[in-house]
Design an enzyme around this catalytic site. Structure first.
Site, short mmCIF file in Angstrom:
data_model
loop_
_atom_site.label_atom_id
_atom_site.label_comp_id
_atom_site.label_asym_id
_atom_site.label_seq_id
_atom_site.Cartn_x
_atom_site.Cartn_y
_atom_site.Cartn_z
N GLU A 156 -2.57 -3.24 3.48
CA GLU A 156 -3.02 -4.48 2.86
C GLU A 156 -4.48 -4.75 3.24
OE1 GLU A 156 -1.11 -5.46 0.69
OE2 GLU A 156 0.84 -6.20 1.33
N ASN A 192 -4.14 -6.54 -5.06
CA ASN A 192 -5.06 -6.92 -3.99
C ASN A 192 -5.82 -5.71 -3.43
OD1 ASN A 192 -3.13 -5.55 -2.53
ND2 ASN A 192 -2.47 -7.30 -1.30
N HIS A 220 -4.50 -2.88 -2.31
CA HIS A 220 -3.82 -2.07 -1.29
C HIS A 220 -3.49 -0.68 -1.80
CE1 HIS A 220 0.60 -3.52 -2.29
NE2 HIS A 220 0.23 -2.51 -3.08
N ASP A 262 5.27 5.21 2.05
CA ASP A 262 5.71 4.03 2.78
C ASP A 262 7.19 3.73 2.56
OD1 ASP A 262 5.43 3.30 0.12
OD2 ASP A 262 3.77 1.93 0.45
P1 PGA Z 1 2.96 -0.82 -9.11
O1 PGA Z 1 2.58 -0.91 -7.57
O2 PGA Z 1 2.80 0.62 -9.51
O3 PGA Z 1 4.37 -1.28 -9.16
O4 PGA Z 1 2.00 -1.71 -9.85
C1 PGA Z 1 1.44 -0.24 -7.10
C2 PGA Z 1 1.23 -0.56 -5.65
O5 PGA Z 1 1.53 -1.68 -5.22
O6 PGA Z 1 0.75 0.33 -4.92
#
Ligand code: PGA
Length: 265
Positions: free
Chosen positions: A143, A136, A138, A67
Site C-alpha cells: 500500500e 491507490n 498499490h 500475496d
Molecule cells: P483488480 O485489482 O485487478 O481487481 O482491479 C488489482 C489490484 O488491486 O492489484
C-alpha cells in the site's frame, strides 16, 4: 518502462498471455510470479485455452503468487490460494506442489514470509512477474507508504483496498485487514515485470505510476527503476497519460524493429 496501449481488456489479456507463452517456450522451467484480482482473470483464460490447444505446457513451471490474506486458510473461498486454483491451476498441467501462495494461516507469519523469500531465491528468482494495480497505486498488497525496498512481510491494508475488495465478501463475512505480500524490493528483483490495467478507474494510478515522481505514495512508480517493466493497458486506463500518441509511436517502432529482426533470422 514500456507502455503498450491497446483498444480493450480482451486485447490486454491476449498480449499479456502471449508474453507468458513465449517465456515458457523459451524456458520450460520458468518461475512465474502471479497475481490475483479481476484484471488477470482474462489472461488466465487465455493461458488455459493455449494449454488446451497444446501450445503451452506448465509441466516444469513453478509459480509464486504476490500475496494472501492473513487469517484465511487456503481452502477459504476468498483466499487467494483458492482463487488461483479455481482460475488457473485446476485447469492446466502445473504440478500443484510447484505453486506457491503465501500461507494465510501460518502459525508464524514472519517466519513464513522469510521462507517465501528463501524459496524464490532458491529457484533462481522470478523470471516474469504479473501485476495488477490498485486505484491507490498499490502493487501486490504494498500500500502507499510501503518501503520501496520492502521484502515479503505482513502488511496492513488501507481502507480504500478493504472497500475495493469488500465486493468479494458477504455482508457478515470476516474480511481480513492484514495480508502477507511480496515486497516492492522482491518485485523489483524479478527479471521482467508485466503490469496489466484496464478501465477508467485505474487511469489516475497509471498516470502516477508512469509519469508521476518515484515515490512510496504510489508503490507502482517503483517500476520506473526496473529495466524490463512493461505496462499493458487499455485506452480507458491510459486516458490520463499526457502523451498517448508518443507511447503508441514507441510500440509501433518496437513492432517494426522486431518484425525486421524476425525477417533477418
Ligand atoms: P483488480 O485489482 O485487478 O481487481 O482491479 C488489482 C489490484 O488491486 O492489484
Amino acid at each position: 518502462m514500456k507502455v503498450v496501449i491497446l483498444p480493450d481488456a480482451a486485447a490486454v489479456a491476449a498480449y499479456g498471455a502471449a508474453i507468458f507463452i513465449r517465456q515458457i517456450a523459451h524456458k520450460p522451467d520458468s518461475v512465474l510470479g502471479l497475481a490475483t484480482g479481476s484484471t488477470p482473470v482474462a489472461l488466465y483464460r487465455e493461458l488455459i485455452a493455449a494449454y488446451q490447444a497444446g501450445s503451452v505446457s506448465f509441466e516444469q513451471v513453478t509459480s509464486f503468487n504476490l500475496d494472501e490474506y492473513l487469517g484465511l486458510r487456503g481452502d477459504h473461498p476468498q483466499s487467494y490460494r483458492y482463487f488461483m486454483n479455481q482460475q488457473l491451476f485446476d485447469h492446466i498441467n502445473i504440478n500443484t506442489a510447484n505453486t506457491h501462495v503465501p500461507l494465510g494461516d501460518a502459525q508464524d507469519p514472519i517466519a513464513a514470509c522469510a521462507a517465501y523469500e528463501g524459496a524464490i531465491k532458491h529457484l533462481g528468482g522470478i523470471d516474469i512477474q504479473l501485476l495488477g494495480i490498485g486505484r491507490n497505486g498499490h502493487i501486490g498488497f504494498n500500500e502507499p507508504s510501503s518501503s520501496l525496498r520492502s521484502r515479503t512481510r505482513v502488511k496492513t491494508l488501507t481502507r480504500a483496498t478493504i472497500e475495493d475488495n469488500a465486493r468479494f465478501f458477504g455482508a457478515d463475512e470476516f474480511q481480513p485487514h492484514l495480508s502477507l505480500t511480496m515486497g516492492i524490493g522482491t518485485i523489483l528483483e524479478s527479471k521482467k515485470v508485466l503490469l496489466l490495467a484496464t478501465g477508467e478507474n485505474k487511469a489516475e494510478a497509471i498516470n502516477a505510476c508512469v509519469e508521476g515522481p518515484l515515490t512510496a505514495a504510489c508503490p507502482a512508480s517503483a517500476l520506473q527503476l526496473h529495466e524490463q517493466a512493461v505496462l499493458i493497458i487499455d485506452e480507458a486506463a491510459a486516458s490520463q497519460l499526457s502523451d498517448v500518441e508518443f507511447y503508441k509511436h514507441i510500440e509501433r517502432e518496437n513492432q517494426t524493429l522486431l518484425a525486421g529482426l524476425a525477417a533477418q533470422a
